[in-house]
Design an enzyme around this catalytic site. Structure first.
Site, PDB file in Angstrom:
ATOM      1  N   GLY A 148       0.788  -1.238   0.000  1.00 41.38           N
ATOM      2  CA  GLY A 148       0.000   0.000   0.000  1.00 41.38           C
ATOM      3  C   GLY A 148       0.812   1.277   0.000  1.00 41.38           C
ATOM      4  O   GLY A 148       0.328   2.329   0.429  1.00 41.38           O
TER       5      GLY A 148
ATOM      6  N   ARG B 288     -15.524 -15.916  -8.660  1.00 38.72           N
ATOM      7  CA  ARG B 288     -15.213 -14.534  -9.024  1.00 38.72           C
ATOM      8  C   ARG B 288     -16.460 -13.654  -9.061  1.00 38.72           C
ATOM      9  O   ARG B 288     -16.429 -12.490  -8.663  1.00 38.72           O
ATOM     10  CB  ARG B 288     -14.482 -14.464 -10.376  1.00 38.72           C
ATOM     11  CG  ARG B 288     -14.050 -13.043 -10.678  1.00 38.72           C
ATOM     12  CD  ARG B 288     -12.978 -12.954 -11.713  1.00 38.72           C
ATOM     13  NE  ARG B 288     -13.507 -13.071 -13.057  1.00 38.72           N
ATOM     14  CZ  ARG B 288     -12.803 -12.758 -14.151  1.00 38.72           C
ATOM     15  NH1 ARG B 288     -11.559 -12.355 -14.034  1.00 38.72           N
ATOM     16  NH2 ARG B 288     -13.343 -12.889 -15.341  1.00 38.72           N
TER      17      ARG B 288
ATOM     18  N   MET C  35      -4.107  -7.045  -6.852  1.00 38.51           N
ATOM     19  CA  MET C  35      -3.571  -8.173  -7.617  1.00 38.51           C
ATOM     20  C   MET C  35      -4.637  -9.094  -8.213  1.00 38.51           C
ATOM     21  O   MET C  35      -4.300 -10.205  -8.630  1.00 38.51           O
ATOM     22  CB  MET C  35      -2.619  -8.987  -6.732  1.00 38.51           C
ATOM     23  CG  MET C  35      -1.404  -8.195  -6.256  1.00 38.51           C
ATOM     24  SD  MET C  35      -0.467  -7.446  -7.606  1.00 38.51           S
ATOM     25  CE  MET C  35       0.365  -8.901  -8.245  1.00 38.51           C
TER      26      MET C  35
ATOM     27  N   LEU D 270      -9.874  -8.324 -12.891  1.00 40.57           N
ATOM     28  CA  LEU D 270     -11.318  -8.055 -12.821  1.00 40.57           C
ATOM     29  C   LEU D 270     -11.976  -8.393 -14.156  1.00 40.57           C
ATOM     30  O   LEU D 270     -11.373  -8.203 -15.214  1.00 40.57           O
ATOM     31  CB  LEU D 270     -11.536  -6.583 -12.461  1.00 40.57           C
ATOM     32  CG  LEU D 270     -10.995  -6.194 -11.072  1.00 40.57           C
ATOM     33  CD1 LEU D 270     -10.914  -4.678 -10.925  1.00 40.57           C
ATOM     34  CD2 LEU D 270     -11.864  -6.807  -9.972  1.00 40.57           C
TER      35      LEU D 270
ATOM     36  N   ASN E 120      -5.055   2.414 -13.050  1.00 35.19           N
ATOM     37  CA  ASN E 120      -4.135   1.411 -12.497  1.00 35.19           C
ATOM     38  C   ASN E 120      -2.708   1.887 -12.709  1.00 35.19           C
ATOM     39  O   ASN E 120      -2.430   2.664 -13.632  1.00 35.19           O
ATOM     40  CB  ASN E 120      -4.351   0.079 -13.226  1.00 35.19           C
ATOM     41  CG  ASN E 120      -3.473  -1.032 -12.672  1.00 35.19           C
ATOM     42  OD1 ASN E 120      -3.318  -1.171 -11.458  1.00 35.19           O
ATOM     43  ND2 ASN E 120      -2.873  -1.818 -13.548  1.00 35.19           N
TER      44      ASN E 120
ATOM     45  N   HIS F 105       1.095   0.172 -13.305  1.00 37.08           N
ATOM     46  CA  HIS F 105       1.740  -1.103 -13.645  1.00 37.08           C
ATOM     47  C   HIS F 105       3.249  -0.856 -13.744  1.00 37.08           C
ATOM     48  O   HIS F 105       3.675   0.115 -14.372  1.00 37.08           O
ATOM     49  CB  HIS F 105       1.187  -1.620 -14.981  1.00 37.08           C
ATOM     50  CG  HIS F 105       1.782  -2.932 -15.370  1.00 37.08           C
ATOM     51  ND1 HIS F 105       1.384  -4.127 -14.791  1.00 37.08           N
ATOM     52  CD2 HIS F 105       2.768  -3.249 -16.251  1.00 37.08           C
ATOM     53  CE1 HIS F 105       2.093  -5.113 -15.312  1.00 37.08           C
ATOM     54  NE2 HIS F 105       2.940  -4.614 -16.200  1.00 37.08           N
TER      55      HIS F 105
ATOM     56  N   SER G 208       3.824   2.660 -15.562  1.00 36.45           N
ATOM     57  CA  SER G 208       2.793   3.281 -16.403  1.00 36.45           C
ATOM     58  C   SER G 208       1.495   3.430 -15.622  1.00 36.45           C
ATOM     59  O   SER G 208       1.064   2.489 -14.945  1.00 36.45           O
ATOM     60  CB  SER G 208       2.476   2.386 -17.612  1.00 36.45           C
ATOM     61  OG  SER G 208       3.634   2.077 -18.349  1.00 36.45           O
TER      62      SER G 208
ATOM     63  N   GLU H  76      -9.110  -5.311 -21.247  1.00 33.35           N
ATOM     64  CA  GLU H  76      -7.845  -5.947 -21.638  1.00 33.35           C
ATOM     65  C   GLU H  76      -6.803  -5.745 -20.537  1.00 33.35           C
ATOM     66  O   GLU H  76      -6.522  -4.600 -20.141  1.00 33.35           O
ATOM     67  CB  GLU H  76      -7.341  -5.310 -22.942  1.00 33.35           C
ATOM     68  CG  GLU H  76      -6.179  -6.045 -23.555  1.00 33.35           C
ATOM     69  CD  GLU H  76      -5.528  -5.227 -24.667  1.00 33.35           C
ATOM     70  OE1 GLU H  76      -4.381  -5.525 -25.001  1.00 33.35           O
ATOM     71  OE2 GLU H  76      -6.175  -4.289 -25.172  1.00 33.35           O
ATOM     72  N   LEU H  77      -6.221  -6.835 -20.022  1.00 35.55           N
ATOM     73  CA  LEU H  77      -5.299  -6.756 -18.886  1.00 35.55           C
ATOM     74  C   LEU H  77      -4.112  -5.836 -19.193  1.00 35.55           C
ATOM     75  O   LEU H  77      -3.392  -6.051 -20.174  1.00 35.55           O
ATOM     76  CB  LEU H  77      -4.792  -8.164 -18.533  1.00 35.55           C
ATOM     77  CG  LEU H  77      -3.846  -8.234 -17.332  1.00 35.55           C
ATOM     78  CD1 LEU H  77      -4.561  -7.887 -16.040  1.00 35.55           C
ATOM     79  CD2 LEU H  77      -3.184  -9.597 -17.251  1.00 35.55           C
ATOM     80  N   ASP H  78      -3.922  -4.831 -18.364  1.00 35.15           N
ATOM     81  CA  ASP H  78      -2.821  -3.861 -18.506  1.00 35.15           C
ATOM     82  C   ASP H  78      -2.817  -3.223 -19.902  1.00 35.15           C
ATOM     83  O   ASP H  78      -1.755  -2.810 -20.402  1.00 35.15           O
ATOM     84  CB  ASP H  78      -1.453  -4.533 -18.245  1.00 35.15           C
ATOM     85  CG  ASP H  78      -1.355  -5.119 -16.846  1.00 35.15           C
ATOM     86  OD1 ASP H  78      -1.956  -4.540 -15.923  1.00 35.15           O
ATOM     87  OD2 ASP H  78      -0.678  -6.149 -16.682  1.00 35.15           O
TER      88      ASP H  78
ATOM     89  N   GLN I  87       9.688   1.924  -8.143  1.00 30.13           N
ATOM     90  CA  GLN I  87       8.579   2.239  -7.244  1.00 30.13           C
ATOM     91  C   GLN I  87       8.676   3.675  -6.724  1.00 30.13           C
ATOM     92  O   GLN I  87       7.647   4.334  -6.555  1.00 30.13           O
ATOM     93  CB  GLN I  87       8.468   1.244  -6.104  1.00 30.13           C
ATOM     94  CG  GLN I  87       7.123   1.466  -5.408  1.00 30.13           C
ATOM     95  CD  GLN I  87       6.654   0.325  -4.570  1.00 30.13           C
ATOM     96  OE1 GLN I  87       7.367  -0.098  -3.684  1.00 30.13           O
ATOM     97  NE2 GLN I  87       5.467  -0.166  -4.847  1.00 30.13           N
TER      98      GLN I  87
HETATM   99  C1  GRF Z   1       3.521  -1.393  -7.491  1.00 33.16           C
HETATM  100  O1  GRF Z   1       4.804  -1.673  -7.907  1.00 33.16           O
HETATM  101  C2  GRF Z   1       2.581  -1.304  -8.651  1.00 33.16           C
HETATM  102  O2  GRF Z   1       3.201  -0.896  -9.818  1.00 33.16           O
HETATM  103  C3  GRF Z   1       2.089  -2.707  -8.806  1.00 33.16           C
HETATM  104  O3  GRF Z   1       2.039  -3.226  -7.507  1.00 33.16           O
HETATM  105  C4  GRF Z   1       2.945  -2.531  -6.677  1.00 33.16           C
HETATM  106  C5  GRF Z   1       2.184  -2.056  -5.481  1.00 33.16           C
HETATM  107  O4  GRF Z   1       2.994  -1.536  -4.492  1.00 33.16           O
HETATM  108  N1  GRF Z   1       0.832  -2.722  -9.501  1.00 33.16           N
HETATM  109  P1  GRF Z   1       2.332  -0.859  -3.229  1.00 33.16           P
HETATM  110  O5  GRF Z   1       1.365  -1.869  -2.629  1.00 33.16           O
HETATM  111  O6  GRF Z   1       1.661   0.391  -3.657  1.00 33.16           O
HETATM  112  O7  GRF Z   1       3.485  -0.604  -2.283  1.00 33.16           O
END
Ligand code: GRF
Length: 222
Positions: A19, A72, A97, A100, A114, A116, A143, A150-152, A178
């Site tokens: 988070g 689901r 994670m 959807l 989102n 990624h 990104s 469509e995933l990502d 990050q």
């Molecule tokens: C991030 O690296 C993000 O790009 C990916 O999951 C990670 C989440 O990190 N989708 P956090 O939980 O925000 O620390």
């Protein structure tokens, strides 16, 4: 500080783990650097660090457990109910994670984003840092995109680009990417909160102009 005069954007932030993106966005909202409020933080996993962090920040939290859902459809029904209870203007996936379903995503078309950890369209899915190292990429990054079925694969908004260093490991590269996420994700939320970024029938507009390719921000290797 944001100069927006519109009511603050209501956010629901969905997480599955640490988070750190959620906490960064929540902090910037609190400091009025983003004209938004975090109305709920939802995790699909109980006991994750991000929920503790959110509670420590005084945010409302909910767990919609993926593990205990029958399937689901049941999970998404429960998730949708919790989201909708808080009437968010924007659903922010921040390390969430779960994949959807198309119909679920369509319900929030133009209202769900989102982040990624790759320079999409490269490396959708998992292990992006490892894959960038294996491919000997000179550049890697993250990104932010609108979510579509469509995933990502939804329209890209903003990317961070970082150089890959010769001695990078998966974890050093992940940490460097990050750190950039914590810059670009709040920025995109602020653009939406300020009315600068809009969704026009499947196409993003930034400051009234079609965003046919993402804005790219370059970071150095420090
Ligand atoms: C991030 O690296 C993000 O790009 C990916 O999951 C990670 C989440 O990190 N989708 P956090 O939980 O925000 O620390």
């Amino acid at each position: 500080m944001s100069t927006s005069t519109r009511p603050p954007l209501r956010l629901a932030i969905l997480i599955s783990g640490r988070g750190s993106n959620m906490a960064t966005i929540a902090r910037e909202c609190r400091q009025q650097r983003i004209a938004a409020t975090v109305n709920v933080v939802i995790s699909d996993r109980p006991g994750v660090a991000g929920i503790t962090t959110a509670q420590d920040m005084g945010l409302e939290t909910q767990v919609v457990s993926w593990k205990t859902a029958v399937d689901r459809a049941a999970f998404e029904l429960a998730l949708g109910q919790v989201i909708d209870t808080h009437s968010p203007d924007l659903v922010v996936l921040a390390g969430f994670m779960r994949v959807l379903s198309g119909p679920f995503v369509e319900r929030y078309a133009g209202r769900m984003i989102n982040i990624h950890p790759s320079l999409l369209p490269k490396y959708t899915g998992l292990h992006t840092h490892r894959r960038a190292l294996e491919a000997r990429d000179a550049e890697h990054g993250a990104s932010v995109h609108f979510v579509t079925p469509e995933l990502d694969g939804g329209p890209l908004i903003l990317q961070s680009q970082v150089p890959v260093k010769a001695d990078d490991t998966e974890s050093t590269l992940a940490a460097r990417v990050q750190a950039t996420e914590h810059v670009i994700y709040p920025r995109v939320v602020a653009w939406i909160a300020d009315g600068r970024l809009k969704w026009n029938e499947g196409h993003p507009l930034l400051d009234g102009k079609p965003l046919s390719k993402p804005v790219v921000e370059h970071f150095d290797a420090s």
